[in-house]
Motif scaffolding. Structure first.
Motif, PDB file in Angstrom:
ATOM      1  N   LEU A   6     -30.585 -17.970 -53.604  1.00 60.38           N
ATOM      2  CA  LEU A   6     -30.484 -19.256 -52.920  1.00 60.38           C
ATOM      3  C   LEU A   6     -31.842 -19.937 -52.797  1.00 60.38           C
ATOM      4  CD1 LEU A   6     -27.940 -18.302 -50.134  1.00 60.38           C
ATOM      5  CD2 LEU A   6     -27.514 -19.727 -52.151  1.00 60.38           C
ATOM      6  N   ASP A   7     -32.879 -19.175 -52.488  1.00 59.37           N
ATOM      7  CA  ASP A   7     -34.226 -19.752 -52.395  1.00 59.37           C
ATOM      8  C   ASP A   7     -34.666 -20.346 -53.727  1.00 59.37           C
ATOM      9  OD1 ASP A   7     -34.412 -19.040 -49.727  1.00 59.37           O
ATOM     10  OD2 ASP A   7     -35.756 -17.328 -50.080  1.00 59.37           O
ATOM     11  N   LYS A   8     -34.385 -19.623 -54.803  1.00 61.51           N
ATOM     12  CA  LYS A   8     -34.788 -20.100 -56.135  1.00 61.51           C
ATOM     13  C   LYS A   8     -34.014 -21.355 -56.529  1.00 61.51           C
ATOM     14  CE  LYS A   8     -35.364 -18.586 -60.901  1.00 61.51           C
ATOM     15  NZ  LYS A   8     -35.186 -17.498 -61.868  1.00 61.51           N
ATOM     16  N   ALA A   9     -32.727 -21.358 -56.242  1.00 58.71           N
ATOM     17  CA  ALA A   9     -31.887 -22.475 -56.670  1.00 58.71           C
ATOM     18  C   ALA A   9     -32.019 -23.703 -55.775  1.00 58.71           C
ATOM     19  CB  ALA A   9     -30.421 -22.031 -56.722  1.00 58.71           C
ATOM     20  N   PHE A  10     -32.161 -23.498 -54.458  1.00 56.69           N
ATOM     21  CA  PHE A  10     -32.087 -24.618 -53.522  1.00 56.69           C
ATOM     22  C   PHE A  10     -33.277 -24.734 -52.568  1.00 56.69           C
ATOM     23  CE2 PHE A  10     -27.702 -23.099 -54.334  1.00 56.69           C
ATOM     24  CZ  PHE A  10     -27.250 -24.189 -55.053  1.00 56.69           C
ATOM     25  N   GLY A  11     -34.240 -23.850 -52.690  1.00 52.04           N
ATOM     26  CA  GLY A  11     -35.373 -23.860 -51.773  1.00 52.04           C
ATOM     27  C   GLY A  11     -35.028 -23.128 -50.482  1.00 52.04           C
ATOM     28  N   PRO A  12     -36.006 -23.004 -49.605  1.00 51.96           N
ATOM     29  CA  PRO A  12     -35.779 -22.293 -48.343  1.00 51.96           C
ATOM     30  C   PRO A  12     -34.687 -22.948 -47.505  1.00 51.96           C
ATOM     31  CG  PRO A  12     -38.121 -22.702 -48.693  1.00 51.96           C
ATOM     32  CD  PRO A  12     -37.384 -23.473 -49.741  1.00 51.96           C
ATOM     33  N   LYS A  57     -33.371 -25.446 -38.786  1.00 53.30           N
ATOM     34  CA  LYS A  57     -34.015 -26.689 -38.345  1.00 53.30           C
ATOM     35  C   LYS A  57     -33.017 -27.835 -38.278  1.00 53.30           C
ATOM     36  CE  LYS A  57     -38.306 -25.284 -40.537  1.00 53.30           C
ATOM     37  NZ  LYS A  57     -39.238 -25.547 -41.634  1.00 53.30           N
ATOM     38  N   GLY A  58     -31.720 -27.491 -38.342  1.00 51.66           N
ATOM     39  CA  GLY A  58     -30.687 -28.516 -38.252  1.00 51.66           C
ATOM     40  C   GLY A  58     -30.239 -29.054 -39.590  1.00 51.66           C
ATOM     41  N   GLY A  59     -30.771 -28.504 -40.671  1.00 49.67           N
ATOM     42  CA  GLY A  59     -30.389 -28.951 -42.009  1.00 49.67           C
ATOM     43  C   GLY A  59     -29.019 -28.425 -42.417  1.00 49.67           C
ATOM     44  N   PRO A  60     -28.492 -28.945 -43.506  1.00 50.85           N
ATOM     45  CA  PRO A  60     -27.172 -28.513 -43.975  1.00 50.85           C
ATOM     46  C   PRO A  60     -27.248 -27.138 -44.644  1.00 50.85           C
ATOM     47  CG  PRO A  60     -28.139 -30.030 -45.533  1.00 50.85           C
ATOM     48  CD  PRO A  60     -29.085 -29.965 -44.361  1.00 50.85           C
TER      49      PRO A  60
END
Length: 89
Positions: free
Chosen positions: A70-76, A81-84
């Motif tokens: 997931l980190d590689k594909a979409f970043g941290p 922090k309230g993000g999706p």
């Protein structure tokens, strides 16, 4: 809603691998308290705990692998922090 893991509803939750590592540490601690107990029941429980520790270690590796994908594909993750969420609905 999850009880332990990070989600939109639980932004203060933890990553799966972190929860599993805490559980593994607890099992290790329990094992150290019964290693010198030579009764068959204690040894049986210790043997079971050793198998559980192996399973937890395998599960931790899988969870870490998923995080890396997931980190590689979409970043941290920004969920805390309230993000999706990065995947899913």
């Amino acid at each position: 809603m999850t009880h332990f893991l990070v989600t939109e509803e639980n932004p203060n939750g933890q990553r799966l691998e972190d929860v599993l590592m805490k559980v593994r540490a607890d099992v290790v601690l329990r094992c150290t308290k019964i290693t010198d107990d030579v009764r068959p029941e204690a040894q049986h429980v210790l043997n079971n705990n050793m198998l559980i520790l192996n399973a937890l270690t395998d599960a931790i590796k899988l969870a870490q692998d998923s995080t890396q994908v997931l980190d590689k594909a979409f970043g941290p993750s920004q969920t805390a922090k309230g993000g999706p969420p990065r995947i899913g609905v």
